[in-house]
Design an enzyme around this catalytic site. Structure first.
Site, short mmCIF file in Angstrom:
data_model
loop_
_atom_site.label_atom_id
_atom_site.label_comp_id
_atom_site.label_asym_id
_atom_site.label_seq_id
_atom_site.Cartn_x
_atom_site.Cartn_y
_atom_site.Cartn_z
N LYS A 112 -27.67 40.98 -27.77
CA LYS A 112 -28.42 40.46 -26.62
C LYS A 112 -27.53 39.61 -25.70
CE LYS A 112 -32.53 41.77 -28.38
NZ LYS A 112 -32.22 42.44 -29.65
C1 LIG Z 1 -32.75 43.51 -30.27
C2 LIG Z 1 -31.97 44.09 -31.38
C3 LIG Z 1 -32.05 45.45 -31.68
C4 LIG Z 1 -32.99 46.39 -30.96
O1 LIG Z 1 -32.62 46.59 -29.62
P1 LIG Z 1 -33.70 47.18 -28.58
O2 LIG Z 1 -33.03 47.07 -27.26
O3 LIG Z 1 -34.89 46.27 -28.68
O4 LIG Z 1 -33.99 48.56 -28.99
C5 LIG Z 1 -31.24 45.94 -32.69
N1 LIG Z 1 -30.42 45.13 -33.39
C6 LIG Z 1 -30.33 43.81 -33.14
C7 LIG Z 1 -29.43 42.98 -33.96
C8 LIG Z 1 -31.09 43.24 -32.12
O5 LIG Z 1 -30.99 41.94 -31.88
#
Ligand SMILES: *Cc1c(COP(=O)(O)O)cnc(C)c1O
Length: 498
Positions: A112
């Site tokens: 993120k």
């Molecule tokens: C948010 C997240 C995901 C999923 O990503 P999306 O964009 O919601 O599909 C997968 N792995 C981790 C570690 C995350 O923080």
């Protein structure tokens, strides 16, 4: 280039408008009206560049109302020394032509950060143009990683306030500590009783409530969103798909034009959708492999065309993927329907009313031409973490473990195209499950930080500094509220009267 809404394709707004508002007034998601195209020379030109420079090639294609000076300043600020190591998004070879794209070297140790280090800059730039000096209030529903990444990105950014809601029982101890100890004058954090979908629905309801909006306006504030429904979250993610391809080119693993696969651990469908945009722009992609945990709603949808959220919600060792409503899928469907908002409205009204919808066989065929899908449970995830560590000395987190497992099954079924598995979190964010996997359950540590130390001792891989630094910190935010109290909690955290 302008943006329209998945629920009303007569709209046409600027990138700044889309980013400042987060979601369209009638509830739709903003999407580009057309997808910009690049050619092989453009892609070859990325190979010698650093990450921020690559971002400066791709972002202006979508963000046409931002100046080059703005985007220069923003990308320099976003992709600097807050990322540990030589590059923000390094590609590591796992074996043969299988590679890991590590997106967790930022301040919160999950992917993120790739978007949320940039979004506050995109948002404050946009707010100057379209919000006339109002303070932006960021409401976040998080399944764990978004909340902390948004808090870090927005903390003490002038003209913004940020409030984060997380499911009390739905995040790891490390994730919880990361959020409840957050510093900054403009931040608030609250746990809610319920799961991620409760938190997300609660935030969406507050966000679109006219009375709440009016109350904020009286106080010279307005809502924006840092959730992955905001276009400003998606567009930075497109960059790393190109960056990974450029790295494989630079390493000589592929020739320019060769198609590669990406396997993406998926929850809200934001990460993998950025890969889809990259493919539509002209990046040579063979398959986008969507990996899910036991919450396999996307596996069913991508293989059968039926989306059915009426199923048991599983709490897993990969909590950031514990999701039954993958919001960003709406963007894909809208595009594949030829930007048809009437049909999109029909499908998503059915989802709301009956908990399911089914797309036409023609649309399913189109989806299958690009997407493969698979899922696995916690035992298989842990086995994948253990095997990958034993075979290749590579330690992955639980979310990445799901992707590795799903990819192995996909490859075994016959496609050995060069592949990038997207690695989305540091293994130290989920130490208990990872330590359990590599020791077959035989470890002695009992608390989170002892588990970090034990995992470091066993693997020799140092834990990221931002996680180690949490040890001994006292939580600032200890509140837990019911879903019905979220609105009151917003007023309290903003310090405005009810
Ligand atoms: C948010 C997240 C995901 C999923 O990503 P999306 O964009 O919601 O599909 C997968 N792995 C981790 C570690 C995350 O923080």
């Amino acid at each position: 280039m302008n943006y329209t809404s998945t629920r009303d394709n007569s709209l046409s707004v600027s990138a700044s408008f889309a980013i400042a508002n987060g979601i369209s007034a009638e509830g739709g998601l903003f999407v580009p009206e057309e997808i910009p195209q690049v050619d092989a020379a453009f892609i070859a030109g990325l190979a010698p560049l650093g990450y921020a420079e690559r971002a400066r090639k791709i972002l202006p294609l979508f963000l046409t109302d931002y100046t080059a000076e703005e985007l220069f300043a923003y990308t320099e600020a976003a992709y600097g020394s807050q990322f540990e190591g030589p590059a923000p998004a390094p590609v590591k070879n796992l074996h043969d032509n299988v590679n890991m794209l590590e997106l967790w070297h930022g301040p919160t140790c999950a992917f993120k950060d790739m978007a949320l280090q940039l979004l506050p800059h995109l948002l404050t730039g946009a707010a100057k143009r379209v919000l006339g000096g109002k303070e932006s209030v960021i409401l976040v529903a998080t399944s764990g990683d978004t909340g902390k990444a948004a808090l870090e990105g927005f903390k003490d950014v002038n003209g913004t306030r940020i409030l984060v809601f997380f499911p009390d029982q739905g995040v790891s101890p490390m994730q919880k500590l990361q959020m409840t100890t957050q510093e900054g004058e403009n931040v608030g954090v609250c746990a809610i009783e319920g799961n991620f979908d409760d938190a997300q629905n609660g935030v969406k309801a507050i966000f679109t409530d006219a009375a709440v909006k009016a109350k904020l306006a009286e106080n010279n504030m307005c809502f924006s969103s840092a959730n992955s429904i905001n276009w400003g979250r998606l567009v930075p993610q497109i960059v790393y798909y190109f960056s990974a391809y450029a790295d494989l080119l630079a390493a000589g693993q592929i020739e320019n034009g060769d198609k590669i696969n990406f396997c993406v651990p998926t929850g809200n469908f934001g990460n993998i959708l950025a890969g889809w945009y990259a493919k539509q722009m002209g990046l040579p992609v063979n398959k986008l492999i969507c990996a899910s945990n036991e919450n396999d709603v996307l596996t069913e949808f991508l293989t059968t065309g039926r989306y059915n959220r009426c199923r048991t919600f599983h709490t897993t060792v990969s909590p950031s993927m514990d999701i039954l409503i993958s919001s960003n899928l709406e963007r894909l469907i809208f595009h594949l329907l030829g930007n048809n908002s009437d049909e999109t409205n029909r499908l998503f009204a059915a989802l709301k009313e009956n908990g399911e919808y089914t797309v036409s066989p023609a649309l399913l065929q189109e989806i299958k031409a690009t997407f493969a899908a698979g899922c696995c449970n916690d035992d298989a995830t842990k086995a994948a973490i253990a095997d990958t560590y034993k075979k290749y000395g590579y330690l992955c987190d639980t979310h990445t473990g799901v992707a590795v497992r799903v990819y192995e099954a996909y490859r075994a079924a016959g496609d050995d195209t060069a592949t990038v598995v997207v690695s989305t979190a540091s293994p130290y964010k989920f130490s208990k499950a990872v330590l359990g996997a590599v020791t077959d359950g035989k470890f002695t540590a009992e608390n989170e930080f002892d588990m970090v130390s034990e995992l470091e001792a066993i693997t020799g891989l140092p834990a990221p500094a931002p996680l180690k630094g949490l040890k001994g910190k006292t939580p600032r935010f200890t509140g837990v509220c019911a879903k019905a109290q979220m609105e009151a909690e917003v007023y309290k955290l903003l310090r405005i009267g009810e």
